[in-house]
Design a protein around this motif. Structure first.
Motif, PDB file in Angstrom:
ATOM      1  N   ALA A   1       0.831  -1.200   0.000  1.00 56.58           N
ATOM      2  CA  ALA A   1       0.000   0.000   0.000  1.00 56.58           C
ATOM      3  C   ALA A   1       0.868   1.255   0.000  1.00 56.58           C
ATOM      4  N   ALA A   2       1.952   1.249   0.771  1.00 58.34           N
ATOM      5  CA  ALA A   2       2.865   2.398   0.804  1.00 58.34           C
ATOM      6  C   ALA A   2       3.545   2.583  -0.549  1.00 58.34           C
ATOM      7  N   ILE A   3       3.965   1.481  -1.158  1.00 56.74           N
ATOM      8  CA  ILE A   3       4.596   1.529  -2.483  1.00 56.74           C
ATOM      9  C   ILE A   3       3.626   2.117  -3.499  1.00 56.74           C
ATOM     10  N   ALA A   4       2.380   1.651  -3.465  1.00 59.61           N
ATOM     11  CA  ALA A   4       1.367   2.150  -4.406  1.00 59.61           C
ATOM     12  C   ALA A   4       1.134   3.645  -4.215  1.00 59.61           C
ATOM     13  N   ALA A   5       1.085   4.111  -2.957  1.00 57.59           N
ATOM     14  CA  ALA A   5       0.868   5.532  -2.687  1.00 57.59           C
ATOM     15  C   ALA A   5       2.027   6.373  -3.224  1.00 57.59           C
ATOM     16  N   LEU A   6       3.234   5.889  -3.048  1.00 53.08           N
ATOM     17  CA  LEU A   6       4.406   6.620  -3.557  1.00 53.08           C
ATOM     18  C   LEU A   6       4.415   6.655  -5.084  1.00 53.08           C
ATOM     19  N   HIS A   7       4.141   5.505  -5.705  1.00 58.50           N
ATOM     20  CA  HIS A   7       4.088   5.464  -7.168  1.00 58.50           C
ATOM     21  C   HIS A   7       2.988   6.385  -7.701  1.00 58.50           C
ATOM     22  N   GLU A   8       1.832   6.352  -7.048  1.00 54.11           N
ATOM     23  CA  GLU A   8       0.704   7.191  -7.461  1.00 54.11           C
ATOM     24  C   GLU A   8       1.077   8.678  -7.404  1.00 54.11           C
ATOM     25  N   ALA A   9       1.922   9.031  -6.426  1.00 57.75           N
ATOM     26  CA  ALA A   9       2.354  10.424  -6.275  1.00 57.75           C
ATOM     27  C   ALA A   9       3.559  10.735  -7.165  1.00 57.75           C
ATOM     28  N   GLY A  10       4.014   9.754  -7.943  1.00 57.11           N
ATOM     29  CA  GLY A  10       5.108   9.980  -8.883  1.00 57.11           C
ATOM     30  C   GLY A  10       6.505   9.863  -8.304  1.00 57.11           C
ATOM     31  N   HIS A  11       6.655   9.191  -7.171  1.00 57.35           N
ATOM     32  CA  HIS A  11       7.973   9.087  -6.533  1.00 57.35           C
ATOM     33  C   HIS A  11       8.672   7.789  -6.908  1.00 57.35           C
ATOM     34  N   GLN A  12       9.997   7.846  -6.958  1.00 58.18           N
ATOM     35  CA  GLN A  12      10.786   6.661  -7.278  1.00 58.18           C
ATOM     36  C   GLN A  12      11.229   5.949  -6.000  1.00 58.18           C
ATOM     37  N   ILE A  13      11.253   4.631  -6.074  1.00 55.34           N
ATOM     38  CA  ILE A  13      11.644   3.800  -4.935  1.00 55.34           C
ATOM     39  C   ILE A  13      12.944   3.092  -5.294  1.00 55.34           C
TER      40      ILE A  13
ATOM     41  N   GLY B   1       5.820 -15.163   1.986  1.00 48.11           N
ATOM     42  CA  GLY B   1       5.536 -14.823   0.597  1.00 48.11           C
ATOM     43  C   GLY B   1       5.520 -13.352   0.259  1.00 48.11           C
ATOM     44  N   GLY B   2       5.660 -12.480   1.247  1.00 49.30           N
ATOM     45  CA  GLY B   2       5.603 -11.051   0.980  1.00 49.30           C
ATOM     46  C   GLY B   2       6.770 -10.514   0.168  1.00 49.30           C
ATOM     47  N   ALA B   3       7.938 -11.099   0.318  1.00 52.09           N
ATOM     48  CA  ALA B   3       9.159 -10.570  -0.311  1.00 52.09           C
ATOM     49  C   ALA B   3       9.034 -10.432  -1.823  1.00 52.09           C
ATOM     50  N   ALA B   4       8.597 -11.477  -2.494  1.00 52.39           N
ATOM     51  CA  ALA B   4       8.512 -11.453  -3.963  1.00 52.39           C
ATOM     52  C   ALA B   4       7.515 -10.402  -4.429  1.00 52.39           C
ATOM     53  N   ALA B   5       6.372 -10.307  -3.764  1.00 50.24           N
ATOM     54  CA  ALA B   5       5.357  -9.316  -4.140  1.00 50.24           C
ATOM     55  C   ALA B   5       5.883  -7.904  -3.948  1.00 50.24           C
ATOM     56  N   ILE B   6       6.637  -7.688  -2.879  1.00 46.05           N
ATOM     57  CA  ILE B   6       7.197  -6.367  -2.597  1.00 46.05           C
ATOM     58  C   ILE B   6       8.208  -5.971  -3.671  1.00 46.05           C
ATOM     59  N   GLU B   7       9.122  -6.879  -4.003  1.00 44.79           N
ATOM     60  CA  GLU B   7      10.126  -6.558  -5.033  1.00 44.79           C
ATOM     61  C   GLU B   7       9.475  -6.253  -6.373  1.00 44.79           C
ATOM     62  N   ARG B   8       8.449  -7.041  -6.725  1.00 44.86           N
ATOM     63  CA  ARG B   8       7.741  -6.795  -7.995  1.00 44.86           C
ATOM     64  C   ARG B   8       7.086  -5.420  -7.992  1.00 44.86           C
TER      65      ARG B   8
END
Length: 196
Positions: free
Chosen positions: A140-152, A164-171
């Protein structure tokens, strides 16, 4: 997913301290319902360990070093889980600004979803979280940052439950994910361990 094992020897002591603090203060044995809705026979309340002086100091050293390695200029994530981790980064000397992502934008004031110093297009963000199971809060945090145009440029968790969270997070992040510790280190004798 990487686990901080390749760190230089100067970070081996804080890493060992973090694992010991998590084992002593954060591990709760007994049936609980996780954020994901799944049932588990144990819980890791990382805040019980990282909001104590020894755990916080160890976390600060580890997170600040990784932020520097990735050349990040901002660190944060979904509020509550990310808050102590982002603050530890600053306490550890990270040359980055800290931010917190709200579940929803505030309905009053500046109506921001990402709180803290303003992030610009040049900022390289590291998303942090205390405990990752399926990765829902981190995603959710990644999506919010991407939505605001920020690079991770990377994602860090204090502990990964190896569910199983690791693979989803990296993707989702399109960037490396690093767990400072795993449940295998903190609770190797757990009932759902692959070694059991």
């Amino acid at each position: 997913m990487d686990v901080v094992a390749e760190h230089t020897s100067d970070l081996s002591a804080p890493r060992a301290r973090l694992v010991a603090e998590l084992r002593e203060h954060a591990l709760v044995i007994g049936e609980v319902t996780l954020t994901s809705g799944a049932r588990a026979q144990y819980y890791v309340d990382a805040k019980r360990a990282i909001l104590r002086p020894a755990g916080f100091a160890a976390l600060a050293a580890l997170v600040a070093a990784q932020i520097s390695k990735w050349g990040a200029t901002a660190v944060g994530g979904m509020t509550m889980g990310a808050d102590p981790v982002a603050c530890a980064a600053l306490a550890g000397g990270a040359q980055a600004k800290s931010f917190f992502v709200r579940k929803d934008a505030k309905a009053h004031g500046l109506q921001r979803r990402i709180e803290g110093p303003l992030l610009g297009p040049e900022d390289r963000c590291v998303v942090v979280e205390d405990v990752v199971t399926t990765g829902g809060s981190t995603l959710a945090a990644i999506a919010a940052l991407h939505e605001a145009g920020h690079q991770i440029c990377g994602v860090i968790s204090v502990l990964d439950r190896l569910a199983g969270g690791a693979a989803a997070i990296e993707r989702a992040a399109g960037a490396p994910y690093l767990a400072l510790s795993t449940i295998d280190e903190v609770y190797p004798e757990r009932p759902d361990s692959e070694g059991s």
